[in-house]
Motif scaffolding. Structure first.
Motif, PDB file in Angstrom:
ATOM      1  N   SER A 202      -1.858   9.040  -1.743  1.00  0.00           N
ATOM      2  CA  SER A 202      -3.204   8.550  -2.038  1.00  0.00           C
ATOM      3  C   SER A 202      -3.216   7.859  -3.392  1.00  0.00           C
ATOM      4  N   ILE A 203      -4.216   7.018  -3.563  1.00  0.00           N
ATOM      5  CA  ILE A 203      -4.420   6.320  -4.826  1.00  0.00           C
ATOM      6  C   ILE A 203      -5.923   6.148  -5.017  1.00  0.00           C
ATOM      7  N   SER A 204      -6.358   6.320  -6.248  1.00  0.00           N
ATOM      8  CA  SER A 204      -7.753   6.103  -6.602  1.00  0.00           C
ATOM      9  C   SER A 204      -7.823   4.809  -7.407  1.00  0.00           C
ATOM     10  N   LEU A 205      -8.725   3.924  -7.025  1.00  0.00           N
ATOM     11  CA  LEU A 205      -8.864   2.632  -7.690  1.00  0.00           C
ATOM     12  C   LEU A 205     -10.273   2.495  -8.246  1.00  0.00           C
ATOM     13  N   HIS A 206     -10.368   1.917  -9.441  1.00  0.00           N
ATOM     14  CA  HIS A 206     -11.655   1.773 -10.121  1.00  0.00           C
ATOM     15  C   HIS A 206     -11.846   0.324 -10.549  1.00  0.00           C
ATOM     16  N   THR A 207     -13.093  -0.129 -10.506  1.00  0.00           N
ATOM     17  CA  THR A 207     -13.410  -1.468 -10.988  1.00  0.00           C
ATOM     18  C   THR A 207     -14.141  -1.356 -12.324  1.00  0.00           C
ATOM     19  N   PRO A 208     -14.139  -2.423 -13.112  1.00  0.00           N
ATOM     20  CA  PRO A 208     -14.861  -2.398 -14.382  1.00  0.00           C
ATOM     21  C   PRO A 208     -16.364  -2.149 -14.227  1.00  0.00           C
ATOM     22  N   ASN A 209     -16.917  -2.501 -13.059  1.00  0.00           N
ATOM     23  CA  ASN A 209     -18.356  -2.309 -12.864  1.00  0.00           C
ATOM     24  C   ASN A 209     -18.700  -0.936 -12.270  1.00  0.00           C
TER      25      ASN A 209
ATOM     26  N   ILE B 259      -8.999  -5.470  -6.299  1.00  0.00           N
ATOM     27  CA  ILE B 259      -8.960  -4.186  -5.581  1.00  0.00           C
ATOM     28  C   ILE B 259      -8.276  -4.365  -4.227  1.00  0.00           C
ATOM     29  N   LEU B 260      -8.617  -5.422  -3.511  1.00  0.00           N
ATOM     30  CA  LEU B 260      -7.982  -5.675  -2.216  1.00  0.00           C
ATOM     31  C   LEU B 260      -6.471  -5.836  -2.368  1.00  0.00           C
ATOM     32  N   SER B 261      -6.054  -6.504  -3.421  1.00  0.00           N
ATOM     33  CA  SER B 261      -4.618  -6.681  -3.688  1.00  0.00           C
ATOM     34  C   SER B 261      -3.947  -5.361  -4.010  1.00  0.00           C
ATOM     35  N   GLN B 262      -4.622  -4.505  -4.763  1.00  0.00           N
ATOM     36  CA  GLN B 262      -4.061  -3.190  -5.090  1.00  0.00           C
ATOM     37  C   GLN B 262      -3.939  -2.312  -3.840  1.00  0.00           C
ATOM     38  N   ILE B 263      -4.916  -2.404  -2.959  1.00  0.00           N
ATOM     39  CA  ILE B 263      -4.860  -1.649  -1.701  1.00  0.00           C
ATOM     40  C   ILE B 263      -3.681  -2.130  -0.869  1.00  0.00           C
ATOM     41  N   THR B 264      -3.532  -3.435  -0.743  1.00  0.00           N
ATOM     42  CA  THR B 264      -2.434  -4.011   0.026  1.00  0.00           C
ATOM     43  C   THR B 264      -1.093  -3.606  -0.564  1.00  0.00           C
ATOM     44  N   ASP B 265      -0.982  -3.677  -1.882  1.00  0.00           N
ATOM     45  CA  ASP B 265       0.253  -3.307  -2.566  1.00  0.00           C
ATOM     46  C   ASP B 265       0.591  -1.836  -2.304  1.00  0.00           C
ATOM     47  N   PHE B 266      -0.402  -0.966  -2.390  1.00  0.00           N
ATOM     48  CA  PHE B 266      -0.192   0.464  -2.150  1.00  0.00           C
ATOM     49  C   PHE B 266       0.317   0.706  -0.729  1.00  0.00           C
ATOM     50  N   VAL B 267      -0.354   0.116   0.255  1.00  0.00           N
ATOM     51  CA  VAL B 267       0.030   0.304   1.658  1.00  0.00           C
ATOM     52  C   VAL B 267       1.453  -0.204   1.891  1.00  0.00           C
ATOM     53  N   ALA B 268       1.756  -1.379   1.379  1.00  0.00           N
ATOM     54  CA  ALA B 268       3.095  -1.948   1.567  1.00  0.00           C
ATOM     55  C   ALA B 268       4.165  -1.076   0.906  1.00  0.00           C
ATOM     56  N   LYS B 269       3.892  -0.591  -0.287  1.00  0.00           N
ATOM     57  CA  LYS B 269       4.883   0.237  -0.984  1.00  0.00           C
ATOM     58  C   LYS B 269       5.114   1.574  -0.279  1.00  0.00           C
ATOM     59  N   VAL B 270       4.066   2.165   0.279  1.00  0.00           N
ATOM     60  CA  VAL B 270       4.247   3.394   1.058  1.00  0.00           C
ATOM     61  C   VAL B 270       5.147   3.112   2.252  1.00  0.00           C
TER      62      VAL B 270
ATOM     63  N   TYR C 256     -12.713   3.576  -5.347  1.00  0.00           N
ATOM     64  CA  TYR C 256     -12.161   3.617  -3.995  1.00  0.00           C
ATOM     65  C   TYR C 256     -11.050   4.649  -3.935  1.00  0.00           C
ATOM     66  N   LEU C 257     -10.918   5.303  -2.801  1.00  0.00           N
ATOM     67  CA  LEU C 257      -9.808   6.205  -2.555  1.00  0.00           C
ATOM     68  C   LEU C 257      -9.094   5.714  -1.301  1.00  0.00           C
ATOM     69  N   VAL C 258      -7.794   5.507  -1.427  1.00  0.00           N
ATOM     70  CA  VAL C 258      -6.980   5.089  -0.292  1.00  0.00           C
ATOM     71  C   VAL C 258      -6.003   6.229  -0.004  1.00  0.00           C
ATOM     72  N   CYS C 259      -6.031   6.722   1.231  1.00  0.00           N
ATOM     73  CA  CYS C 259      -5.141   7.818   1.632  1.00  0.00           C
ATOM     74  C   CYS C 259      -4.304   7.398   2.833  1.00  0.00           C
ATOM     75  N   VAL C 260      -3.068   7.831   2.822  1.00  0.00           N
ATOM     76  CA  VAL C 260      -2.179   7.686   3.964  1.00  0.00           C
ATOM     77  C   VAL C 260      -1.771   9.106   4.333  1.00  0.00           C
ATOM     78  N   SER C 261      -2.200   9.532   5.512  1.00  0.00           N
ATOM     79  CA  SER C 261      -1.920  10.915   5.901  1.00  0.00           C
ATOM     80  C   SER C 261      -1.471  10.983   7.361  1.00  0.00           C
ATOM     81  N   PRO C 262      -0.623  11.976   7.676  1.00  0.00           N
ATOM     82  CA  PRO C 262      -0.047  12.080   9.018  1.00  0.00           C
ATOM     83  C   PRO C 262      -1.079  12.446  10.078  1.00  0.00           C
ATOM     84  N   LEU C 263      -0.732  12.058  11.299  1.00  0.00           N
ATOM     85  CA  LEU C 263      -1.539  12.445  12.456  1.00  0.00           C
ATOM     86  C   LEU C 263      -1.556  13.964  12.597  1.00  0.00           C
TER      87      LEU C 263
END
Length: 164
Positions: free
Chosen positions: A4-11, A57-68, A15-22
């Protein structure tokens, strides 16, 4: 395994992005032809804020998913585009789910191209559920798992069709 990763914007948006097993029951029902494959769901949760999600933020989400995916050789990811929240966008002629699906594909495919990754596949699946609503699902994996991806795609199609 869970990531998982937590992402924050200046405003102040968060966001929380989680990758978890079935869950184990679904893993058994899948009956994948390959051993030692971990199927994981990507869940994106906006924990705070209501501003439009910016490209950073969208780029960080994509980067996280790809790296996992790249760090775990025997993982297959799936993402179900939700329709819970409206998206402020310039094209109001398409549903939120379809917009999210197109955006996800565009961002992920661009990431793969820009990083010269040749063996990752993103398989978008568009299906109608039991009540006729379109559902948008993405299956993402190393290309070598294409047989298991096909099994998952068929499972998803069958599951939505019968309302599983």
């Amino acid at each position: 395994m869970k990531f998982s990763i937590s992402l924050h914007t200046p405003n102040g948006d968060r966001y929380l992005v989680c990758v978890s097993p079935l869950i184990e029951q679904l893993r058994r029902e899948l009956e994948l032809p390959e051993e030692n494959i971990e199927v994981c769901q990507i869940v994106l949760d906006r924990e705070r804020g209501d501003n439009a999600t910016d490209i950073n933020i969208l780029s960080q989400i994509t980067d996280f998913v790809a790296k996992v995916l790249l760090a775990n050789d025997n993982i297959i990811l799936y993402y179900v585009c939700d329709d819970i929240n409206e998206i402020p966008n310039c094209n109001h002629n398409i549903p939120s789910q379809e917009y999210r699906s197109r955006l996800f594909s565009s961002m992920f495919d661009r990431y793969v191209r820009n990083h010269n990754i040749t063996d990752i596949i993103n398989v978008p699946v568009i299906i109608k559920d039991a009540v006729g609503n379109k559902q948008y699902v993405h299956i993402i994996s190393d290309q070598k798992h294409d047989v298991s991806v096909k099994v998952i795609v068929d499972f998803v199609i069958e599951g939505f069709a019968v309302g599983k």
